[in-house]
Design a protein around this motif. Structure first.
Motif, PDB file in Angstrom:
ATOM      1  N   VAL A 186       0.970  -1.220   0.021  1.00  0.00           N
ATOM      2  CA  VAL A 186      -0.091   0.115  -0.093  1.00  0.00           C
ATOM      3  C   VAL A 186       0.559   2.065  -0.289  1.00  0.00           C
ATOM      4  O   VAL A 186       0.267   2.250  -0.786  1.00  0.00           O
ATOM      5  CB  VAL A 186      -0.534  -0.168   1.260  1.00  0.00           C
ATOM      6  CG1 VAL A 186      -1.726   1.471   1.413  1.00  0.00           C
ATOM      7  CG2 VAL A 186      -1.746  -1.085   0.601  1.00  0.00           C
ATOM      8  N   ASP A 187       1.582   1.844   0.800  1.00  0.00           N
ATOM      9  CA  ASP A 187       3.067   2.405   1.111  1.00  0.00           C
ATOM     10  C   ASP A 187       3.215   2.769  -0.613  1.00  0.00           C
ATOM     11  O   ASP A 187       3.119   3.894  -1.246  1.00  0.00           O
ATOM     12  CB  ASP A 187       4.570   1.972   1.662  1.00  0.00           C
ATOM     13  CG  ASP A 187       4.027   2.012   3.197  1.00  0.00           C
ATOM     14  OD1 ASP A 187       2.515   2.476   3.380  1.00  0.00           O
ATOM     15  OD2 ASP A 187       4.444   1.709   4.065  1.00  0.00           O
ATOM     16  N   GLN A 188       3.834   1.260  -0.948  1.00  0.00           N
ATOM     17  CA  GLN A 188       4.218   1.268  -2.616  1.00  0.00           C
ATOM     18  C   GLN A 188       3.525   2.657  -3.029  1.00  0.00           C
ATOM     19  O   GLN A 188       3.394   3.422  -4.808  1.00  0.00           O
ATOM     20  CB  GLN A 188       4.648   0.362  -3.028  1.00  0.00           C
ATOM     21  CG  GLN A 188       5.873  -0.539  -2.433  1.00  0.00           C
ATOM     22  CD  GLN A 188       6.207  -1.549  -3.254  1.00  0.00           C
ATOM     23  OE1 GLN A 188       7.270  -1.863  -4.053  1.00  0.00           O
ATOM     24  NE2 GLN A 188       5.972  -2.725  -2.467  1.00  0.00           N
ATOM     25  N   ILE A 189       1.884   2.240  -3.477  1.00  0.00           N
ATOM     26  CA  ILE A 189       0.949   2.139  -4.411  1.00  0.00           C
ATOM     27  C   ILE A 189       0.766   3.664  -4.550  1.00  0.00           C
ATOM     28  O   ILE A 189       0.388   4.472  -5.490  1.00  0.00           O
ATOM     29  CB  ILE A 189       0.081   1.733  -4.063  1.00  0.00           C
ATOM     30  CG1 ILE A 189      -0.223  -0.097  -4.725  1.00  0.00           C
ATOM     31  CG2 ILE A 189      -1.810   2.208  -4.773  1.00  0.00           C
ATOM     32  CD1 ILE A 189      -0.994  -1.151  -4.278  1.00  0.00           C
ATOM     33  N   PHE A 190       0.886   4.222  -3.040  1.00  0.00           N
ATOM     34  CA  PHE A 190       0.257   5.465  -2.700  1.00  0.00           C
ATOM     35  C   PHE A 190       1.646   6.396  -3.579  1.00  0.00           C
ATOM     36  O   PHE A 190       1.662   7.855  -3.260  1.00  0.00           O
ATOM     37  CB  PHE A 190      -0.287   5.504  -1.118  1.00  0.00           C
ATOM     38  CG  PHE A 190      -1.404   5.350  -1.124  1.00  0.00           C
ATOM     39  CD1 PHE A 190      -2.884   6.882  -1.977  1.00  0.00           C
ATOM     40  CD2 PHE A 190      -2.023   4.458  -1.277  1.00  0.00           C
ATOM     41  CE1 PHE A 190      -3.928   6.523  -1.102  1.00  0.00           C
ATOM     42  CE2 PHE A 190      -3.821   3.971  -0.913  1.00  0.00           C
ATOM     43  CZ  PHE A 190      -4.525   5.263  -1.508  1.00  0.00           C
ATOM     44  N   HIS A 191       2.675   6.041  -2.667  1.00  0.00           N
ATOM     45  CA  HIS A 191       3.631   6.747  -2.922  1.00  0.00           C
ATOM     46  C   HIS A 191       4.298   6.840  -4.160  1.00  0.00           C
ATOM     47  O   HIS A 191       4.613   7.753  -4.767  1.00  0.00           O
ATOM     48  CB  HIS A 191       5.775   6.157  -2.829  1.00  0.00           C
ATOM     49  CG  HIS A 191       6.744   6.355  -3.467  1.00  0.00           C
ATOM     50  ND1 HIS A 191       7.684   6.031  -4.446  1.00  0.00           N
ATOM     51  CD2 HIS A 191       7.270   7.745  -2.999  1.00  0.00           C
ATOM     52  CE1 HIS A 191       8.617   7.454  -3.894  1.00  0.00           C
ATOM     53  NE2 HIS A 191       8.066   8.096  -3.475  1.00  0.00           N
ATOM     54  N   CYS A 192       3.645   5.858  -4.871  1.00  0.00           N
ATOM     55  CA  CYS A 192       3.306   6.033  -6.593  1.00  0.00           C
ATOM     56  C   CYS A 192       2.214   7.034  -7.239  1.00  0.00           C
ATOM     57  O   CYS A 192       2.357   8.275  -8.484  1.00  0.00           O
ATOM     58  CB  CYS A 192       3.125   4.654  -7.443  1.00  0.00           C
ATOM     59  SG  CYS A 192       4.642   3.761  -7.564  1.00  0.00           S
ATOM     60  N   HIS A 193       1.256   6.927  -6.134  1.00  0.00           N
ATOM     61  CA  HIS A 193       0.173   7.996  -6.714  1.00  0.00           C
ATOM     62  C   HIS A 193       0.827   9.711  -6.610  1.00  0.00           C
ATOM     63  O   HIS A 193       0.706  10.499  -7.108  1.00  0.00           O
ATOM     64  CB  HIS A 193      -1.007   7.873  -5.696  1.00  0.00           C
ATOM     65  CG  HIS A 193      -2.225   7.120  -6.165  1.00  0.00           C
ATOM     66  ND1 HIS A 193      -2.053   6.370  -7.298  1.00  0.00           N
ATOM     67  CD2 HIS A 193      -3.039   6.223  -4.937  1.00  0.00           C
ATOM     68  CE1 HIS A 193      -2.908   5.019  -6.868  1.00  0.00           C
ATOM     69  NE2 HIS A 193      -3.179   5.336  -5.764  1.00  0.00           N
ATOM     70  N   LEU A 194       1.278   9.959  -5.696  1.00  0.00           N
ATOM     71  CA  LEU A 194       2.189  11.031  -4.733  1.00  0.00           C
ATOM     72  C   LEU A 194       3.029  11.433  -5.989  1.00  0.00           C
ATOM     73  O   LEU A 194       3.248  12.601  -6.081  1.00  0.00           O
ATOM     74  CB  LEU A 194       3.091  11.111  -3.387  1.00  0.00           C
ATOM     75  CG  LEU A 194       1.914  10.738  -2.010  1.00  0.00           C
ATOM     76  CD1 LEU A 194       2.320  10.107  -0.835  1.00  0.00           C
ATOM     77  CD2 LEU A 194       1.036  11.969  -2.075  1.00  0.00           C
ATOM     78  N   ILE A 195       3.747  10.314  -6.371  1.00  0.00           N
ATOM     79  CA  ILE A 195       4.782  10.847  -7.500  1.00  0.00           C
ATOM     80  C   ILE A 195       4.883  11.208  -8.999  1.00  0.00           C
ATOM     81  O   ILE A 195       4.909  11.275  -9.892  1.00  0.00           O
ATOM     82  CB  ILE A 195       6.068  10.456  -7.368  1.00  0.00           C
ATOM     83  CG1 ILE A 195       5.971   8.525  -7.845  1.00  0.00           C
ATOM     84  CG2 ILE A 195       6.273  10.570  -5.751  1.00  0.00           C
ATOM     85  CD1 ILE A 195       7.664   8.293  -7.868  1.00  0.00           C
TER      86      ILE A 195
END
Length: 158
Positions: free
Chosen positions: A47-56
């Protein structure tokens, strides 16, 4: 220091403590409990990876937030803490006006989503704490001492 960065530092502090527990001799000797903790830590990391990708603004490539493949504790620790460090930097560099900006994305089930950057950081903080708290309670019932999780404890220690 901004509040979002403080939450990401807290997230890293909690993650590090539970990753250390997952690799400890206590849990290595109890493989079913170790696997359960690693499963939830891995879920948090996905989930952290998914939202990190959304953020960048990058595609994440995940079709699910869970995996039957459980990484080795040391490998997961390295990857998870590296991402936590990236989230800290990203939150530190986020201008206040950008924190309020919303991002449209798709959830892994295909549903449309929209959140502000601040909401995404808040989600990463609360999502991880939720799963770690549930896992920690289960471990404590098995007689395993669990690390502290409270923000106040981290702030007092520092």
């Amino acid at each position: 220091m901004n509040d979002l960065a403080e939450l990401m530092r807290h997230k890293r502090w909690v993650d590090a403590a539970y990753l250390e527990l997952a690799a400890s001799a206590i849990l290595v000797g109890k493989p079913e409990l170790q696997r359960e903790l690693l499963y939830w830590l891995n879920h948090i990391h996905i989930v952290d990876q998914i939202f990190h990708c959304h953020l960048i603004g990058k595609a994440h490539g995940f079709s699910s937030t869970v995996s039957d493949e459980i990484p080795d504790a040391n490998d997961l620790s390295e990857r998870m803490l590296d991402l936590d460090d990236s989230l800290i930097v990203l939150s530190e560099q986020l201008p206040p006006h950008a924190a309020k900006g919303s991002i449209r994305f798709q959830f892994t089930d295909g549903a449309d989503g929209r959140m502000t950057r601040s909401q995404m950081f808040l989600h990463l903080s609360t999502h991880g704490l939720y799963h770690i708290a549930v896992s920690g309670t289960h471990l404590a019932r098995q007689g395993i001492a669990i690390p502290p999780m409270l923000l106040t404890t981290m702030l007092h220690a520092s």
